[in-house]
Every structure is written in C-alpha cells, then in structure tokens.
Write a protein that holds these residues in place. Structure first.
Motif, PDB file in Angstrom:
ATOM      1  N   ARG A   1       9.294  13.019  11.920  1.00 30.89           N
ATOM      2  CA  ARG A   1       8.328  13.160  10.823  1.00 30.89           C
ATOM      3  C   ARG A   1       6.936  13.413  11.384  1.00 30.89           C
ATOM      4  O   ARG A   1       6.730  13.372  12.598  1.00 30.89           O
ATOM      5  CB  ARG A   1       8.347  11.898   9.944  1.00 30.89           C
ATOM      6  N   ILE A   2       5.976  13.680  10.496  1.00 28.01           N
ATOM      7  CA  ILE A   2       4.622  14.033  10.937  1.00 28.01           C
ATOM      8  C   ILE A   2       3.944  12.814  11.572  1.00 28.01           C
ATOM      9  O   ILE A   2       3.996  11.712  11.018  1.00 28.01           O
ATOM     10  CB  ILE A   2       3.760  14.496   9.742  1.00 28.01           C
ATOM     11  N   SER A   3       3.270  13.013  12.697  1.00 27.43           N
ATOM     12  CA  SER A   3       2.558  11.910  13.345  1.00 27.43           C
ATOM     13  C   SER A   3       1.382  11.456  12.488  1.00 27.43           C
ATOM     14  O   SER A   3       0.775  12.250  11.781  1.00 27.43           O
ATOM     15  CB  SER A   3       2.046  12.351  14.718  1.00 27.43           C
ATOM     16  N   PRO A   4       1.058  10.153  12.562  1.00 24.74           N
ATOM     17  CA  PRO A   4      -0.016   9.597  11.745  1.00 24.74           C
ATOM     18  C   PRO A   4      -1.392   9.718  12.410  1.00 24.74           C
ATOM     19  O   PRO A   4      -1.541   9.422  13.590  1.00 24.74           O
ATOM     20  CB  PRO A   4       0.364   8.118  11.631  1.00 24.74           C
ATOM     21  N   THR A   5      -2.385  10.148  11.649  1.00 23.23           N
ATOM     22  CA  THR A   5      -3.749  10.212  12.184  1.00 23.23           C
ATOM     23  C   THR A   5      -4.694   9.274  11.431  1.00 23.23           C
ATOM     24  O   THR A   5      -5.896   9.291  11.665  1.00 23.23           O
ATOM     25  CB  THR A   5      -4.285  11.659  12.129  1.00 23.23           C
TER      26      THR A   5
ATOM     27  N   GLU B   1       0.833   2.901   7.423  1.00 17.33           N
ATOM     28  CA  GLU B   1       1.223   1.917   6.406  1.00 17.33           C
ATOM     29  C   GLU B   1       2.267   2.508   5.458  1.00 17.33           C
ATOM     30  O   GLU B   1       3.239   1.841   5.099  1.00 17.33           O
ATOM     31  CB  GLU B   1       0.007   1.431   5.616  1.00 17.33           C
ATOM     32  N   SER B   2       2.079   3.767   5.071  1.00 16.40           N
ATOM     33  CA  SER B   2       3.036   4.321   4.115  1.00 16.40           C
ATOM     34  C   SER B   2       4.416   4.533   4.760  1.00 16.40           C
ATOM     35  O   SER B   2       5.427   4.469   4.083  1.00 16.40           O
ATOM     36  CB  SER B   2       2.501   5.592   3.446  1.00 16.40           C
ATOM     37  N   TYR B   3       4.464   4.727   6.061  1.00 14.31           N
ATOM     38  CA  TYR B   3       5.769   4.826   6.736  1.00 14.31           C
ATOM     39  C   TYR B   3       6.425   3.449   6.933  1.00 14.31           C
ATOM     40  O   TYR B   3       7.629   3.290   6.743  1.00 14.31           O
ATOM     41  CB  TYR B   3       5.615   5.434   8.134  1.00 14.31           C
ATOM     42  N   PHE B   4       5.626   2.457   7.393  1.00 15.83           N
ATOM     43  CA  PHE B   4       6.226   1.242   7.962  1.00 15.83           C
ATOM     44  C   PHE B   4       5.798  -0.066   7.303  1.00 15.83           C
ATOM     45  O   PHE B   4       5.923  -1.126   7.912  1.00 15.83           O
ATOM     46  CB  PHE B   4       5.896   1.170   9.475  1.00 15.83           C
ATOM     47  N   LYS B   5       5.295   0.009   6.096  1.00 21.62           N
ATOM     48  CA  LYS B   5       4.793  -1.173   5.397  1.00 21.62           C
ATOM     49  C   LYS B   5       5.781  -2.347   5.421  1.00 21.62           C
ATOM     50  O   LYS B   5       5.392  -3.505   5.513  1.00 21.62           O
ATOM     51  CB  LYS B   5       4.506  -0.775   3.946  1.00 21.62           C
ATOM     52  N   TYR B   6       7.056  -2.030   5.315  1.00 23.75           N
ATOM     53  CA  TYR B   6       8.051  -3.097   5.214  1.00 23.75           C
ATOM     54  C   TYR B   6       8.742  -3.409   6.532  1.00 23.75           C
ATOM     55  O   TYR B   6       9.593  -4.277   6.594  1.00 23.75           O
ATOM     56  CB  TYR B   6       9.089  -2.739   4.134  1.00 23.75           C
ATOM     57  N   SER B   7       8.389  -2.694   7.592  1.00 17.79           N
ATOM     58  CA  SER B   7       9.106  -2.973   8.841  1.00 17.79           C
ATOM     59  C   SER B   7       8.220  -3.492   9.972  1.00 17.79           C
ATOM     60  O   SER B   7       8.743  -3.961  10.983  1.00 17.79           O
ATOM     61  CB  SER B   7       9.881  -1.731   9.304  1.00 17.79           C
ATOM     62  N   ILE B   8       6.878  -3.408   9.826  1.00 22.64           N
ATOM     63  CA  ILE B   8       6.014  -3.995  10.862  1.00 22.64           C
ATOM     64  C   ILE B   8       4.963  -4.901  10.203  1.00 22.64           C
ATOM     65  O   ILE B   8       4.689  -4.780   9.017  1.00 22.64           O
ATOM     66  CB  ILE B   8       5.321  -2.917  11.745  1.00 22.64           C
TER      67      ILE B   8
ATOM     68  N   LEU C   1       0.934  -1.488  27.258  1.00 25.58           N
ATOM     69  CA  LEU C   1       1.645  -1.251  25.999  1.00 25.58           C
ATOM     70  C   LEU C   1       2.410   0.068  26.046  1.00 25.58           C
ATOM     71  O   LEU C   1       1.840   1.110  26.376  1.00 25.58           O
ATOM     72  CB  LEU C   1       0.654  -1.208  24.832  1.00 25.58           C
ATOM     73  N   ALA C   2       3.666   0.006  25.670  1.00 25.98           N
ATOM     74  CA  ALA C   2       4.421   1.239  25.430  1.00 25.98           C
ATOM     75  C   ALA C   2       4.153   1.626  23.991  1.00 25.98           C
ATOM     76  O   ALA C   2       4.185   0.771  23.106  1.00 25.98           O
ATOM     77  CB  ALA C   2       5.911   0.999  25.633  1.00 25.98           C
ATOM     78  N   ALA C   3       3.837   2.907  23.759  1.00 24.21           N
ATOM     79  CA  ALA C   3       3.564   3.321  22.380  1.00 24.21           C
ATOM     80  C   ALA C   3       3.918   4.777  22.131  1.00 24.21           C
ATOM     81  O   ALA C   3       3.238   5.677  22.604  1.00 24.21           O
ATOM     82  CB  ALA C   3       2.095   3.082  22.027  1.00 24.21           C
ATOM     83  N   PRO C   4       4.994   4.992  21.393  1.00 27.01           N
ATOM     84  CA  PRO C   4       5.253   6.338  20.870  1.00 27.01           C
ATOM     85  C   PRO C   4       4.403   6.521  19.620  1.00 27.01           C
ATOM     86  O   PRO C   4       3.835   5.552  19.107  1.00 27.01           O
ATOM     87  CB  PRO C   4       6.732   6.304  20.503  1.00 27.01           C
ATOM     88  N   SER C   5       4.290   7.741  19.133  1.00 30.66           N
ATOM     89  CA  SER C   5       3.572   7.960  17.884  1.00 30.66           C
ATOM     90  C   SER C   5       4.223   7.137  16.769  1.00 30.66           C
ATOM     91  O   SER C   5       5.443   6.959  16.758  1.00 30.66           O
ATOM     92  CB  SER C   5       3.574   9.443  17.540  1.00 30.66           C
ATOM     93  N   ALA C   6       3.394   6.629  15.840  1.00 29.16           N
ATOM     94  CA  ALA C   6       3.878   5.673  14.831  1.00 29.16           C
ATOM     95  C   ALA C   6       4.408   6.375  13.586  1.00 29.16           C
ATOM     96  O   ALA C   6       3.934   6.150  12.471  1.00 29.16           O
ATOM     97  CB  ALA C   6       2.764   4.684  14.477  1.00 29.16           C
ATOM     98  N   ASN C   7       5.402   7.241  13.802  1.00 33.27           N
ATOM     99  CA  ASN C   7       6.063   7.933  12.687  1.00 33.27           C
ATOM    100  C   ASN C   7       7.562   7.780  12.858  1.00 33.27           C
ATOM    101  O   ASN C   7       8.041   7.655  13.980  1.00 33.27           O
ATOM    102  CB  ASN C   7       5.705   9.431  12.695  1.00 33.27           C
ATOM    103  N   PRO C   8       8.324   7.827  11.753  1.00 31.59           N
ATOM    104  CA  PRO C   8       9.773   7.873  11.914  1.00 31.59           C
ATOM    105  C   PRO C   8      10.137   9.133  12.696  1.00 31.59           C
ATOM    106  O   PRO C   8       9.416  10.139  12.615  1.00 31.59           O
ATOM    107  CB  PRO C   8      10.290   7.963  10.475  1.00 31.59           C
TER     108      PRO C   8
ATOM    109  N   MET D   1       0.298  -6.077  -0.762  1.00 25.40           N
ATOM    110  CA  MET D   1      -0.734  -6.439   0.224  1.00 25.40           C
ATOM    111  C   MET D   1      -0.720  -5.456   1.399  1.00 25.40           C
ATOM    112  O   MET D   1       0.331  -5.015   1.832  1.00 25.40           O
ATOM    113  CB  MET D   1      -0.462  -7.848   0.739  1.00 25.40           C
ATOM    114  N   THR D   2      -1.912  -5.139   1.877  1.00 32.01           N
ATOM    115  CA  THR D   2      -1.983  -4.175   2.978  1.00 32.01           C
ATOM    116  C   THR D   2      -1.647  -4.824   4.331  1.00 32.01           C
ATOM    117  O   THR D   2      -1.881  -6.025   4.513  1.00 32.01           O
ATOM    118  CB  THR D   2      -3.392  -3.533   3.047  1.00 32.01           C
ATOM    119  N   ILE D   3      -1.084  -4.031   5.224  1.00 29.70           N
ATOM    120  CA  ILE D   3      -0.847  -4.540   6.590  1.00 29.70           C
ATOM    121  C   ILE D   3      -1.932  -4.014   7.542  1.00 29.70           C
ATOM    122  O   ILE D   3      -1.887  -4.258   8.740  1.00 29.70           O
ATOM    123  CB  ILE D   3       0.559  -4.156   7.103  1.00 29.70           C
ATOM    124  N   ILE D   4      -2.921  -3.279   6.982  1.00 22.27           N
ATOM    125  CA  ILE D   4      -4.000  -2.742   7.819  1.00 22.27           C
ATOM    126  C   ILE D   4      -5.066  -3.815   8.033  1.00 22.27           C
ATOM    127  O   ILE D   4      -5.501  -4.451   7.081  1.00 22.27           O
ATOM    128  CB  ILE D   4      -4.636  -1.505   7.154  1.00 22.27           C
TER     129      ILE D   4
END
Ligand code: TXA
Ligand code: MG
Length: 318
Positions: free
Chosen positions: A141-145, A151-158, A131-138, A1-4
C-alpha cells in the motif's frame, strides 16, 4: 481516541517493553521496534502483513553505532555517509553476526541509515538499541507521509504513532549496496542518482522490477492505491479514451479541465521536483479516498527526483 501523540517518553516505554511504535522520519513514517527483540520484530511483520523474506532497515542516531552493526565499511560508503547522513540514504553493508537473521532475512548484509528527523533522533538517543523500521503501511500500500495516514492504517493494531509533522522528503530513502566495494543503486529514492554520482562518480543501477529482488522495494507491484492507477505520456488522449469514467488526476504543475476529471492534485505549481516528490504520496492517499474509477498521473520529466517519482508511479500501476 487517537493513537497519535508527541510524548517521546511514552514511545521509549513502549519500545523498551518490546512493542512497536510508528515514528516520523524525513522520508516516510516507519513502524519501529528494537532490532534485538524477536517479539517486536515479529509484530512489525505481522502488523504490516509483510513477507519474512523482505529485510528491514536499521536506524541509528550516530555513525559511532556502526561498529555494532556492520563488519565492513568500503571507502565509497564512507564518502556517501559523510555526504548524506543524517539523511535519506540507506547503505547495505556486510553485517556483524550479532544482527538477528529476522532483520536481514538471513542475508549476510544489513541495511542501515541515520534518519534526519529531530523527533526520531531524540528518541533514538534515549534508547539502548537501534530501531528496525520499514515504512508504516500495509504490504503493497501507499507509504505514509503524515501521522494521520499511519493512524488510518493501524489504529487497531498498534499503540502509538509518534507525531513528527509531514515528512519533508515524502519518498523512501535511496538504497545503495556494494559489489567489490563499488556502489550499486538498489532503490531510487529521496536522494537523486545525480546527487549520488556527484559524490562517488557513475554508479550501476539494479533497480529492476524483479521477482526475487535484492531490495523488495523493487518488487514490480508496490506502493499501490486501491483505485486502479495509470501513468501516461499523453494525458489528453487518456481523458478522451475514458470519457465515461470518473478520474482523479495527479499533475506536475497544471490544472486540466474535463467533465470526467473529478479531482486534481497539483504536485508543484513552480515545477520543483523536490516539492512534487514531497507531495506525491499524500496526493495518492487523498485521491484513493474519493471513490473514483481511476487515478491517472502524467509521466514526470526523467531527471533528478522525477526518476524516483516515475519509478513509484510505475509500481503503483501494476
Ligand atoms: O525511507 C525509508 O527507507 C523508510 C524509513 C522508515 O526509513 N523505510 C523503508 O523501509 O522504506 P522498507 O522496509 O519499506 O524498505 C526497505 C527496503 C526493502 O525494499 C528491503 O528489501 C531493502 O530495504 N533491504 C533491507 N535490507 C536489505 C539488504 N540486506 N539487502 C538488500 N535490500 C535490503
Ligand atoms: Mg516500504
């Protein structure tokens, strides 16, 4: 299932519950939490595997909130804010004592910006906290655009990525700090140095690749694909030298044919640096998933956003 999801109310609920949500901005997607929630902020660091010495950017919906965050606003900061907010400019300013140390890594300064994305501005207006927000990449790693990158980075952690389409600018914000009220460029980014200098005159640059940087976006190794990446001046020579390797090419405007080039990402056929910047990370994500031996990029013209693109590619090659 998607988290988007594009459900802003759901994002509000999760954030009010001291959890994190990935949010779209015009630069890159961010991993956001309530600046006053220790639980949310610690989760941001944990999910990203980000070292705690690396401070976060505070995101606001309007300049009226600045009083809550910063204690001093130099005249040239005002000029820059008037010119570029909402937008891809982050200002590092003296913080109010109410800003938690975990946001600023114990520094006396705090980084702030008003992003220019309709979905996230709407979200911020529905919240009673910034909101505090760093780029949503590990870390590293490459920042997400795109929402899919997150989703492919953090599907199971957020729990959720708030959908906002592709990031228009595609490079992180330009970061400006102040020394004796004079602006200093800490990170090249989506607003070119020339645009900044048109507003405040010539500025000093401290965008070096240091071990203990002012902005760890400046760390020498950053923004890296997993595939070994090279930034070169003479692409033809490189291709001949590595004849026996499979190569993914990042090109500004031209296709190059050679038997070892397995995939080409052209960033702007019309040689528009803004368009090239907006496509850079997405192209690196694509190439990084092809199982190639190496990614090679040809150095971009060293003007305007070309400098920001070269900066990111240099850090990707370390
Ligand atoms: O475009 C952007 O700026 C994106 C979007 C999500 O807003 N955010 C972003 O955050 O790139 P991040 O955490 O990946 O990079 C923020 C940079 C880091 O290099 C950090 O060290 C620097 O900002 N920074 C934060 N607070 C600072 C401070 N007080 N002094 C100097 N640098 C600071
Ligand atoms: Mg980052």
């Amino acid at each position: 299932m998607t988290i988007i999801s594009n459900n802003i109310s759901k994002a509000v609920k999760i954030l009010n519950n001291e959890d994190v949500v990935a949010i779209p901005t015009e630069t890159v997607y961010g991993l956001a939490g309530n600046i006053y929630s220790d639980k949310a902020i610690r989760k941001i660091f944990e999910v990203k595997q980000r070292p705690l010495f690396n401070p976060l950017i505070v995101h606001l919906h309007s300049a009226e909130q600045l009083d809550e965050i910063v204690s001093d606003f130099p005249p040239k900061a005002q000029l820059l804010a008037d010119a570029f907010w909402p937008g891809s400019l982050t200002l590092v300013l003296k913080k109010k004592s109410t800003i938690p140390d975990v946001i600023t890594a114990g520094k006396e300064t705090v980084a702030v910006r008003i992003p220019n994305h309709p979905v996230t501005l709407k979200l911020l207006k529905k919240l009673s906290f910034p909101l505090a927000a760093p780029s949503a990449n590990p870390f590293n790693r490459i920042s997400p655009t795109k929402a899919l990158h997150v989703e492919s980075y953090f599907k199971y952690s957020i729990q959720m990525v708030l959908e906002g389409g592709e990031c228009k600018n595609g490079l992180e914000s330009t970061i400006i700090g102040f020394e004796n009220n004079e602006p200093i460029l800490y990170r090249l980014g989506a607003i070119s140095t020339e645009e900044i200098e048109n507003v405040v005159g010539k500025i000093n640059v401290k965008n070096k690749k240091e071990k203990t940087p002012n902005a760890p976006g400046m760390l020498a190794k950053h923004y890296s694909p997993k595939t070994k990446t090279y930034l070169v001046n003479d692409i033809d020579k490189f291709i001949t030298d590595y004849e026996d390797r499979t190569i993914g090419l990042v090109s500004f405007s031209e296709a190059i044919t050679a038997s070892n080039i397995k995939h080409i990402e052209i960033l702007s056929k019309s040689r528009d640096l803004k368009e090239a910047a907006s496509n850079l990370y997405s192209s690196l994500h694509t190439l990084d998933h092809l199982g190639l031996d190496m990614i090679v990029a040809q150095r971009f013209p060293d003007i305007g956003l070309g400098k920001s693109i070269n900066d990111r590619l240099e850090r990707a090659t370390k």
